[in-house]
Design an enzyme around this catalytic site. Structure first.
Site, short mmCIF file in Angstrom:
data_model
loop_
_atom_site.label_atom_id
_atom_site.label_comp_id
_atom_site.label_asym_id
_atom_site.label_seq_id
_atom_site.Cartn_x
_atom_site.Cartn_y
_atom_site.Cartn_z
N CYS A 75 25.65 44.14 86.11
CA CYS A 75 26.18 43.57 84.86
C CYS A 75 25.29 44.08 83.73
CB CYS A 75 26.14 42.04 84.95
SG CYS A 75 26.73 41.22 83.46
N HIS A 161 34.45 50.84 88.62
CA HIS A 161 35.17 50.96 87.34
C HIS A 161 36.21 52.07 87.42
CE1 HIS A 161 32.60 48.38 84.73
NE2 HIS A 161 31.70 48.63 85.67
N GLU A 210 38.05 43.10 82.92
CA GLU A 210 37.03 43.00 83.96
C GLU A 210 37.54 42.37 85.25
OE1 GLU A 210 33.13 41.58 83.39
OE2 GLU A 210 32.95 42.34 81.35
N CYS A 219 31.62 45.04 77.75
CA CYS A 219 31.26 45.24 79.16
C CYS A 219 30.27 46.41 79.22
CB CYS A 219 32.51 45.54 79.99
SG CYS A 219 32.15 45.76 81.74
N GLY A 222 30.91 48.79 81.99
CA GLY A 222 32.17 49.45 81.63
C GLY A 222 31.96 50.54 80.60
N1 LIG Z 1 30.26 42.17 81.95
C1 LIG Z 1 29.48 42.99 82.85
C2 LIG Z 1 30.30 43.57 83.94
C3 LIG Z 1 30.50 42.60 84.99
C4 LIG Z 1 31.27 43.29 86.05
C5 LIG Z 1 32.09 42.34 86.85
N2 LIG Z 1 33.29 41.94 86.12
C6 LIG Z 1 32.49 42.99 88.14
O1 LIG Z 1 33.29 42.39 88.83
O2 LIG Z 1 31.98 44.09 88.43
C7 LIG Z 1 28.74 44.10 82.14
O3 LIG Z 1 28.38 43.91 80.98
O4 LIG Z 1 28.49 45.14 82.79
#
Ligand SMILES: N[C@H](CCC[C@H](N)C(=O)O)C(=O)O
Length: 276
Positions: A75, A161, A210, A219, A222
């Site tokens: 994250c 991703h 997400e 993200c 992301g």
């Molecule tokens: N918000 C997070 C990503 C969380 C990823 C999560 N949604 C997953 O299932 O991989 C970030 O800033 O990288």
């Protein structure tokens, strides 16, 4: 169980930070969902639990839970907030913090008042390790979704991703197409879905649907994955300003085998106690 917490965000991607070092914390998926619920709990995109490290050479371990209760590997925005959290709670005074996550060890560098830089490690492009079902590794892949064929990039930053190039993020079908791709069978662990609008070789706009949450205001992993997907297609330079609905991150990646560095803010909002 009564738990002290700090509410934080990275460009609007919001977190409940829990110190599991000075508090005894026993989390279940149900408790995470309750805490993350924006009506019966505190409300957050992810819950981050700080623990003592298992590896004596690092400073902390932190575990990441999506709002749906699923535990995930990485994250990016959360890593920056984690760095600020452990310093503000005086769990460390270091400026360079090593933290163990399910995706490996991250190096966090706290720079002054607001900005935090994170060495996110090298991106993973081999399909089997993303995981993504594809016969060979490629810059992009055709993906059939409800009878339409899309061209997607596939990148792991420890978490999976996929990235689609769009003309205009404001009109991209983020919620409908994002939800369909999140659970696409070729992504056996589900996937975070990025919609990337390239403005020039140094600037881009991004929206992310997400995994386990839905669209967030930002993200970090992301943004890293989207920059990598664009760079391996020769579309951007080695440093790109990625602007998401919540604000802008600076992503630096020289190329394959090199680490991705993400720089951006980390903001504490309030402290509290929750009974779960
Ligand atoms: N918000 C997070 C990503 C969380 C990823 C999560 N949604 C997953 O299932 O991989 C970030 O800033 O990288």
């Amino acid at each position: 169980m009564r738990l002290k917490f700090t509410k934080m965000h990275g460009l609007g991607n919001d977190f409940v930070m829990i110190d599991g070092i000075t508090q005894r914390v026993k989390l279940t998926a149900d408790k995470v969902r309750q805490i993350a619920d924006r009506h019966i709990g505190i409300g957050c995109d992810q819950l981050l639990l700080v623990e003592a490290p298992r590896d004596p050479d690092v400073d902390f371990r932190y575990r990441i839970y999506n709002a749906d209760g699923s535990e995930v590997e990485n994250c990016g925005n959360g890593a920056r907030c984690f760095a600020r959290f452990v310093r503000e709670r005086r769990l460390t005074s270091k400026e360079k913090i090593l933290v163990e996550t399910a995706a490996g060890i991250l190096e966090l560098n706290v720079q002054g008042a607001d900005q935090v830089s994170v060495d996110m490690g090298p991106p993973i492009l081999e399909p089997a390790k993303i995981p993504f079902q594809a016969d060979i590794q490629a810059e992009s892949y055709p993906l059939d979704v409800d009878g339409e064929t899309y061209t997607v990039g596939a990148v792991s930053m420890g978490n999976p991703h996929t990235v689609l190039l769009v003309e205009d993020v404001d009109t991209a079908p983020v919620h409908s197409l994002g939800a369909a791709i999140e659970r696409h069978p070729r992504f056996p662990a589900r996937v975070n879905v990025g919609f990337l609008q390239i403005l020039d070789r140094k600037r881009a706009r991004l929206r992310v649907f997400e995994r386990g949450v839905g669209e967030t205001r930002a993200c970090g992993t992301g943004a890293c994955a989207a920059m990598v997907a664009a760079r391996i297609r020769g579309l951007v330079d080695e440093e790109v300003q990625i602007t998401l609905p919540g604000g802008t991150l600076t992503i630096h990646w020289p190329g394959p085998g090199e680490p991705v560095t993400m720089t951006g803010p980390a903001t504490a909002v309030y402290h509290g106690q929750i009974v779960v």
